[in-house]
Scaffold this motif. Structure first.
Motif, PDB file in Angstrom:
ATOM      1  N   LYS A 210       0.851  -1.190   0.000  1.00 19.54           N
ATOM      2  CA  LYS A 210       0.000   0.000   0.000  1.00 19.54           C
ATOM      3  C   LYS A 210       0.884   1.236   0.000  1.00 19.54           C
ATOM      4  O   LYS A 210       2.006   1.231   0.519  1.00 19.54           O
ATOM      5  N   SER A 211       0.359   2.315  -0.543  1.00 22.76           N
ATOM      6  CA  SER A 211       1.115   3.564  -0.581  1.00 22.76           C
ATOM      7  C   SER A 211       1.348   4.096   0.832  1.00 22.76           C
ATOM      8  O   SER A 211       0.451   4.061   1.680  1.00 22.76           O
ATOM      9  N   ALA A 212       2.548   4.587   1.059  1.00 23.22           N
ATOM     10  CA  ALA A 212       2.866   5.185   2.364  1.00 23.22           C
ATOM     11  C   ALA A 212       2.369   6.621   2.472  1.00 23.22           C
ATOM     12  O   ALA A 212       2.457   7.227   3.548  1.00 23.22           O
TER      13      ALA A 212
ATOM     14  N   SER B 200       4.582  -0.041   3.656  1.00 25.21           N
ATOM     15  CA  SER B 200       3.273  -0.413   4.196  1.00 25.21           C
ATOM     16  C   SER B 200       2.737  -1.622   3.442  1.00 25.21           C
ATOM     17  O   SER B 200       2.618  -1.586   2.209  1.00 25.21           O
ATOM     18  N   ILE B 201       2.392  -2.675   4.176  1.00 22.81           N
ATOM     19  CA  ILE B 201       1.923  -3.932   3.589  1.00 22.81           C
ATOM     20  C   ILE B 201       0.564  -4.289   4.171  1.00 22.81           C
ATOM     21  O   ILE B 201       0.412  -4.395   5.396  1.00 22.81           O
TER      22      ILE B 201
ATOM     23  N   ALA C  21       1.424  -4.288  13.286  1.00 24.04           N
ATOM     24  CA  ALA C  21       2.783  -4.649  13.685  1.00 24.04           C
ATOM     25  C   ALA C  21       3.772  -3.868  12.841  1.00 24.04           C
ATOM     26  O   ALA C  21       3.502  -3.549  11.677  1.00 24.04           O
ATOM     27  N   GLN C  22       4.921  -3.559  13.436  1.00 25.07           N
ATOM     28  CA  GLN C  22       5.988  -2.869  12.717  1.00 25.07           C
ATOM     29  C   GLN C  22       7.330  -3.531  13.009  1.00 25.07           C
ATOM     30  O   GLN C  22       7.609  -3.907  14.147  1.00 25.07           O
ATOM     31  N   LYS C  23       8.130  -3.682  11.962  1.00 28.17           N
ATOM     32  CA  LYS C  23       9.533  -4.053  12.114  1.00 28.17           C
ATOM     33  C   LYS C  23      10.349  -2.800  11.861  1.00 28.17           C
ATOM     34  O   LYS C  23      10.235  -2.170  10.787  1.00 28.17           O
ATOM     35  N   VAL C  24      11.146  -2.395  12.841  1.00 30.55           N
ATOM     36  CA  VAL C  24      11.868  -1.126  12.789  1.00 30.55           C
ATOM     37  C   VAL C  24      13.370  -1.373  12.828  1.00 30.55           C
ATOM     38  O   VAL C  24      13.852  -2.161  13.652  1.00 30.55           O
ATOM     39  N   THR C  25      14.109  -0.689  11.944  1.00 28.35           N
ATOM     40  CA  THR C  25      15.570  -0.701  11.964  1.00 28.35           C
ATOM     41  C   THR C  25      16.064   0.740  11.980  1.00 28.35           C
ATOM     42  O   THR C  25      15.643   1.554  11.142  1.00 28.35           O
ATOM     43  N   ALA C  26      16.909   1.067  12.936  1.00 25.47           N
ATOM     44  CA  ALA C  26      17.503   2.403  13.041  1.00 25.47           C
ATOM     45  C   ALA C  26      19.005   2.287  12.858  1.00 25.47           C
ATOM     46  O   ALA C  26      19.652   1.458  13.508  1.00 25.47           O
ATOM     47  N   LEU C  27      19.571   3.129  11.966  1.00 32.92           N
ATOM     48  CA  LEU C  27      20.983   3.034  11.614  1.00 32.92           C
ATOM     49  C   LEU C  27      21.721   4.316  11.965  1.00 32.92           C
ATOM     50  O   LEU C  27      21.155   5.418  11.896  1.00 32.92           O
ATOM     51  N   SER C  28      22.998   4.172  12.298  1.00 29.13           N
ATOM     52  CA  SER C  28      23.840   5.303  12.681  1.00 29.13           C
ATOM     53  C   SER C  28      25.231   5.110  12.090  1.00 29.13           C
ATOM     54  O   SER C  28      25.500   4.121  11.392  1.00 29.13           O
TER      55      SER C  28
END
Length: 320
Positions: free
Chosen positions: A197-199, A219-220, A229-236
């Protein structure tokens, strides 16, 4: 302080959840009315404090008689929101329809309450879409205290994220397919399938709260009835400490840290008999120069109804 008169403009299922949390609120509420921007079925009626709630059409609404409007419409319903604001009614835009408008603050309760000072420019405050509010609540302090390069979010959307009609369509399709009845050729398949789906403008909404951080939403649509539910990845550029984020979760009253893998179905079963709802977070782990975790909430009861009433309480305390 005089008792508050509150209008709710939302579909039936969400109206029920809002009145549930309004009844638990510390606010002195004199009258609740439903403005049927989405017409109810004949047998559908909302109750507040064991009394039937007045149901009126948008064309019949005298917005000047209400202190607040809890608005959960789409862009096509936006003129009603604008009319209410112009009549002096304070509008809480629950789904972020107005979030991109200049002068409309985007606020997640307990995260950036100070931005409510901007409310008076238009008499409207927007809560972001549930995909955004769920992410913001899970990471707000961590974002403020760490230099992140990018956050990637995959949101698994239930049928209820769209509306109650989609929940009914999913149920109907599931029953038909289990009984060997094929779907119509041009019918969008919801049961036993997923699709993107469009974000939309989710990034714009997020960056009204954290303007310097790059974020990507995927978005699925999934064949789940309720719960996002959300799968989150944060990068630095450097190693991030999972213990820091875990400690922040443990000291947040809106969050429940989970040792097991929580899913939308398990969450629904756990919270079905409880008055309180939470954002459930877990599966926290380190990745190269980053962290990842899993997030689950009932987007109707928690992200929309519960957070809206919390925001209403904060605004009312400032005004009265």
């Amino acid at each position: 302080m005089n008792a508050l008169n509150i209008a709710i403009a939302a579909e039936f299922e969400l109206c029920e959840k809002l009145t549930e949390f309004l009844a638990q609120s510390v606010l002195d509420i004199g009258r609740v009315s439903v403005v049927e921007i989405v017409p109810f079925n004949e047998e559908q009626g909302v109750r507040f404090n064991q009394r039937a709630v007045e149901q009126i059409s948008p064309d019949e609404a005298d917005w000047s008689k209400f202190d607040y409007l809890l608005f959960a419409g789409n862009a096509g319903h936006a003129p009603h929101m604008a009319n209410a604001a112009e009549a002096g009614c304070v509008v809480i835009d629950m789904k972020g329809v107005s979030a991109a408008i200049s002068g409309v603050p985007v606020v997640v309760p307990s995260v950036n309450d100070g931005d409510l000072t901007e409310l008076w420019a238009r008499n409207i405050v927007a809560m972001p879409d549930p995909q955004v509010s769920q992410l913001v609540l899970s990471m707000a302090r961590f974002i403020e205290e760490n230099r992140l390069n990018h956050v990637l979010v995959t949101s698994l959307l239930p049928a209820s994220y769209t509306d109650g009609e989609t929940v009914g369509r999913l149920a109907g399709q599931t029953a038909r397919l289990l009984n060997g009845i094929p779907l119509d050729e041009n019918e969008q398949r919801l049961a036993f399938d997923v699709f993107p789906k469009s974000a939309g403008n989710l990034t714009v909404q997020f960056q009204k709260i954290f303007p310097a951080l790059n974020v990507t939403f995927h978005s699925i649509q999934t064949p789940v009835f309720y719960g996002m539910a959300q799968k989150v990845t944060a990068l630095s550029d450097y190693e991030l400490e999972t213990s820091q984020l875990l400690n922040q979760w443990q000291h947040n009253d809106f969050i429940q840290v989970e040792e097991r893998v929580i899913t939308p179905v398990l969450n629904g079963e756990t919270e079905s008999d409880e008055e309180t709802v939470k954002l459930h977070l877990g599966n926290l782990s380190a990745v190269e120069n980053g962290i990842e975790f899993w997030s689950v909430a009932d987007e109707q009861r928690f992200n929309l109804a519960f957070l809206t009433v919390k925001l209403l309480e904060k605004i009312a305390r400032q005004l009265h």
